[in-house]
Design a protein around this motif. Structure first.
Motif, PDB file in Angstrom:
ATOM      1  N   ARG A 254      13.912   0.188   4.502  1.00 58.51           N
ATOM      2  CA  ARG A 254      13.331  -1.210   4.318  1.00 58.51           C
ATOM      3  C   ARG A 254      12.600  -1.310   5.690  1.00 58.51           C
ATOM      4  O   ARG A 254      11.865  -2.117   5.835  1.00 58.51           O
ATOM      5  CB  ARG A 254      14.750  -2.217   4.342  1.00 58.51           C
ATOM      6  N   ALA A 255      13.055  -1.014   6.734  1.00 58.18           N
ATOM      7  CA  ALA A 255      12.458  -1.073   8.158  1.00 58.18           C
ATOM      8  C   ALA A 255      10.929  -0.402   8.144  1.00 58.18           C
ATOM      9  O   ALA A 255       9.939  -1.048   8.639  1.00 58.18           O
ATOM     10  CB  ALA A 255      13.215  -0.596   9.355  1.00 58.18           C
ATOM     11  N   THR A 256      10.961   0.633   7.542  1.00 58.09           N
ATOM     12  CA  THR A 256       9.539   1.237   7.318  1.00 58.09           C
ATOM     13  C   THR A 256       8.733   0.550   6.444  1.00 58.09           C
ATOM     14  O   THR A 256       7.594   0.336   6.776  1.00 58.09           O
ATOM     15  CB  THR A 256       9.701   2.674   6.706  1.00 58.09           C
ATOM     16  N   ARG A 257       9.273   0.109   5.451  1.00 57.77           N
ATOM     17  CA  ARG A 257       8.376  -0.796   4.401  1.00 57.77           C
ATOM     18  C   ARG A 257       7.972  -2.009   5.109  1.00 57.77           C
ATOM     19  O   ARG A 257       6.732  -2.322   4.996  1.00 57.77           O
ATOM     20  CB  ARG A 257       9.122  -1.344   3.154  1.00 57.77           C
ATOM     21  N   MET A 258       8.795  -2.676   5.762  1.00 58.51           N
ATOM     22  CA  MET A 258       8.352  -3.909   6.589  1.00 58.51           C
ATOM     23  C   MET A 258       7.328  -3.644   7.557  1.00 58.51           C
ATOM     24  O   MET A 258       6.316  -4.274   8.014  1.00 58.51           O
ATOM     25  CB  MET A 258       9.614  -4.416   7.277  1.00 58.51           C
ATOM     26  N   ALA A 259       7.277  -2.477   8.395  1.00 59.87           N
ATOM     27  CA  ALA A 259       6.463  -2.260   9.462  1.00 59.87           C
ATOM     28  C   ALA A 259       5.117  -1.678   8.671  1.00 59.87           C
ATOM     29  O   ALA A 259       3.957  -2.320   9.309  1.00 59.87           O
ATOM     30  CB  ALA A 259       6.869  -0.745  10.178  1.00 59.87           C
TER      31      ALA A 259
END
Length: 174
Positions: A137-142
């Motif tokens: 999720r963090a990678t996707r948001m970045a």
């Protein structure tokens, strides 16, 4: 007229039995239900509320249906399932949300055996799926933030080209 009802009942039930695996008891119940429904249609009687409530009554209580090792279908009373969603779709043509609404089961209640749910939960913990999900999720948001930033950059203005003169038209090639 009853011979026509019997013939229609036989056609309907045989078509249904060809697509859904049924035991002999289920087949008899299906024949009785279809015949009664056709008979009601034939006599143009209005179905009373008592008969509708009788059909919607669960086979067992909803609390007793979710057990440690199995879950029991409230519609037909079949048991031995680890999860109920596939049975509901194939045998009854229902979605889990419709089933929950029909029998007043809370939306957060899983339609799965308790031991099965716990085993899946433990497997997720052992495989660090929560951490992997958070990382993904963090990678996707970045990635979304970076994409949004590139789209918001102002574009450089390109000087307008001088218009072509109308004095010298182009010669067509032959």
């Amino acid at each position: 007229m009853s011979s026509i009802l019997v013939e229609l009942t036989a056609n309907i039930v045989s078509s249904h039995a060809a697509t859904v695996e049924m035991s002999s008891d289920e087949l008899l119940q299906e024949i009785q239900k279809v015949y009664a429904a056709l008979k009601n249609l034939d006599s143009d009687n209005v179905i009373e509320e008592g008969t509708v409530a009788k059909e919607a009554a669960p086979a067992i209580s909803p609390k007793k249906s979710i057990q440690k090792d199995q879950i029991i279908c409230l519609i037909c009373g079949k048991g031995g399932f680890k999860t109920l969603s596939r049975h509901l779709k194939q045998a009854h043509g229902l979605k889990a949300s419709e089933y929950r609404k029909q029998f007043g089961i809370a939306s957060g209640t899983p339609l799965a055996a308790k031991n099965y749910s716990e085993a899946r939960r433990q497997s997720a913990i052992n495989n660090n799926l929560g951490e992997k999900l958070a990382k993904g999720r963090a990678t996707r948001m970045a990635n979304l933030a970076a994409k949004k930033a590139t789209l918001e950059k102002p574009k450089k203005s390109v000087p307008a080209k001088a218009p072509k003169s109308a004095a010298a038209p182009r010669a067509k090639k032959k």
